[in-house]
Design a protein around this motif. Structure first.
Motif, PDB file in Angstrom:
ATOM      1  N   LEU A  37       3.744  26.287 -23.574  1.00 32.82           N
ATOM      2  CA  LEU A  37       4.510  26.130 -24.819  1.00 32.82           C
ATOM      3  C   LEU A  37       4.445  27.386 -25.674  1.00 32.82           C
ATOM      4  N   GLU A  38       3.266  27.946 -25.799  1.00 32.56           N
ATOM      5  CA  GLU A  38       3.101  29.156 -26.618  1.00 32.56           C
ATOM      6  C   GLU A  38       3.951  30.298 -26.065  1.00 32.56           C
ATOM      7  N   GLY A  40       6.723  30.021 -24.337  1.00 30.01           N
ATOM      8  CA  GLY A  40       8.123  29.721 -24.614  1.00 30.01           C
ATOM      9  C   GLY A  40       8.513  29.974 -26.061  1.00 30.01           C
ATOM     10  N   ARG A  41       7.557  29.788 -26.959  1.00 25.46           N
ATOM     11  CA  ARG A  41       7.839  29.891 -28.395  1.00 25.46           C
ATOM     12  C   ARG A  41       7.510  31.248 -29.013  1.00 25.46           C
ATOM     13  N   ILE A  42       6.890  32.135 -28.281  1.00 24.63           N
ATOM     14  CA  ILE A  42       6.340  33.353 -28.867  1.00 24.63           C
ATOM     15  C   ILE A  42       7.392  34.182 -29.610  1.00 24.63           C
ATOM     16  N   ASP A  43       8.615  34.150 -29.151  1.00 23.81           N
ATOM     17  CA  ASP A  43       9.671  34.922 -29.825  1.00 23.81           C
ATOM     18  C   ASP A  43      10.428  34.080 -30.851  1.00 23.81           C
ATOM     19  N   GLU A  44       9.882  32.939 -31.196  1.00 21.23           N
ATOM     20  CA  GLU A  44      10.406  32.014 -32.198  1.00 21.23           C
ATOM     21  C   GLU A  44      11.699  31.320 -31.789  1.00 21.23           C
ATOM     22  N   THR A  45      12.097  31.450 -30.538  1.00 20.60           N
ATOM     23  CA  THR A  45      13.226  30.687 -30.014  1.00 20.60           C
ATOM     24  C   THR A  45      12.830  30.120 -28.661  1.00 20.60           C
ATOM     25  N   PHE A  46      12.638  28.827 -28.631  1.00 25.39           N
ATOM     26  CA  PHE A  46      12.280  28.145 -27.384  1.00 25.39           C
ATOM     27  C   PHE A  46      13.590  27.610 -26.806  1.00 25.39           C
ATOM     28  N   THR A  47      14.167  28.384 -25.908  1.00 23.13           N
ATOM     29  CA  THR A  47      15.488  28.054 -25.381  1.00 23.13           C
ATOM     30  C   THR A  47      15.427  26.865 -24.428  1.00 23.13           C
ATOM     31  N   GLN A  48      16.579  26.298 -24.171  1.00 23.24           N
ATOM     32  CA  GLN A  48      16.674  25.206 -23.200  1.00 23.24           C
ATOM     33  C   GLN A  48      16.274  25.692 -21.815  1.00 23.24           C
ATOM     34  N   GLN A  49      16.597  26.939 -21.507  1.00 26.06           N
ATOM     35  CA  GLN A  49      16.203  27.515 -20.213  1.00 26.06           C
ATOM     36  C   GLN A  49      14.685  27.554 -20.083  1.00 26.06           C
ATOM     37  N   GLU A  50      14.022  27.983 -21.148  1.00 23.47           N
ATOM     38  CA  GLU A  50      12.563  28.065 -21.121  1.00 23.47           C
ATOM     39  C   GLU A  50      11.938  26.672 -20.999  1.00 23.47           C
ATOM     40  N   MET A  51      12.470  25.712 -21.757  1.00 25.85           N
ATOM     41  CA  MET A  51      11.948  24.351 -21.667  1.00 25.85           C
ATOM     42  C   MET A  51      12.181  23.777 -20.276  1.00 25.85           C
ATOM     43  N   ALA A  52      13.348  24.053 -19.717  1.00 33.71           N
ATOM     44  CA  ALA A  52      13.642  23.581 -18.362  1.00 33.71           C
ATOM     45  C   ALA A  52      12.662  24.185 -17.359  1.00 33.71           C
ATOM     46  N   ARG A  53      12.318  25.465 -17.542  1.00 29.65           N
ATOM     47  CA  ARG A  53      11.373  26.108 -16.623  1.00 29.65           C
ATOM     48  C   ARG A  53       9.988  25.493 -16.767  1.00 29.65           C
ATOM     49  N   VAL A  54       9.548  25.262 -17.998  1.00 28.14           N
ATOM     50  CA  VAL A  54       8.243  24.636 -18.232  1.00 28.14           C
ATOM     51  C   VAL A  54       8.213  23.265 -17.560  1.00 28.14           C
TER      52      VAL A  54
END
Length: 152
Positions: A37-38, A40-54
């Motif tokens: 999670l950290e 994915g969020r480090i750049d202050e935008t947790f995109t749908q792509q990043e969430m899908a990858r997680v």
């Protein structure tokens, strides 16, 4: 929730996520999810792509159902909000994971970084920080990065 963690650890061994110890298993998987999670969020935008990858990593690599992965991420999010820094998560992982397991964890973090095809300065900083917290060398960090870049 206990059943969730029992299922996680019964399938984790089959998917390359075997922890070195079995005490406080819940803490280990929450720590891993918190790092995901950290990142994915480090750049202050947790995109749908990043969430899908997680979610993909949690379901494909760790054998979790979508429902279990969602529950895990909720718990990890609570832990992140209460934490001062990432040391508490790295400490749990360091006491229970082998060097090889930590290298695989770095690879999974790199997968989150490169889901959009690029790495920004914040992701770069966090990857270096996490590798140091996990006691891994710069060479191990770069080797994990190259492995991910060459596999995609």
């Amino acid at each position: 929730m206990i059943d969730f963690f029992k299922r996680f650890f019964s399938t984790a061994a089959e998917n390359g996520g075997t922890p070195a110890g079995r005490d406080n298993d819940q803490d280990v998987i929450v720590a891993i999810a918190a790092l995901f999670l950290e990142m994915g969020r480090i750049d202050e935008t947790f995109t749908q792509q990043e969430m899908a990858r997680v979610l993909s990593i949690l379901t494909d690599r760790y054998g979790l159902s979508g429902e279990d992965a969602d529950a895990l991420l909720e718990e990890a999010d609570r832990e992140l909000k209460e934490s001062v820094d990432l040391w508490q998560f790295a400490k749990v992982i360091n006491t229970r994971y082998s060097i090889a397991d930590k290298e695989k964890l770095l690879e999974r973090l790199w997968q989150i970084v490169y889901v959009d095809g690029k790495m920004d300065q914040y992701e770069h900083y966090l990857m270096n920080k996490v590798s140091k917290l996990l006691g891994l060398s710069h060479k191990q960090l770069i080797d994990a990065k190259l492995k991910v870049l060459h596999s995609e």
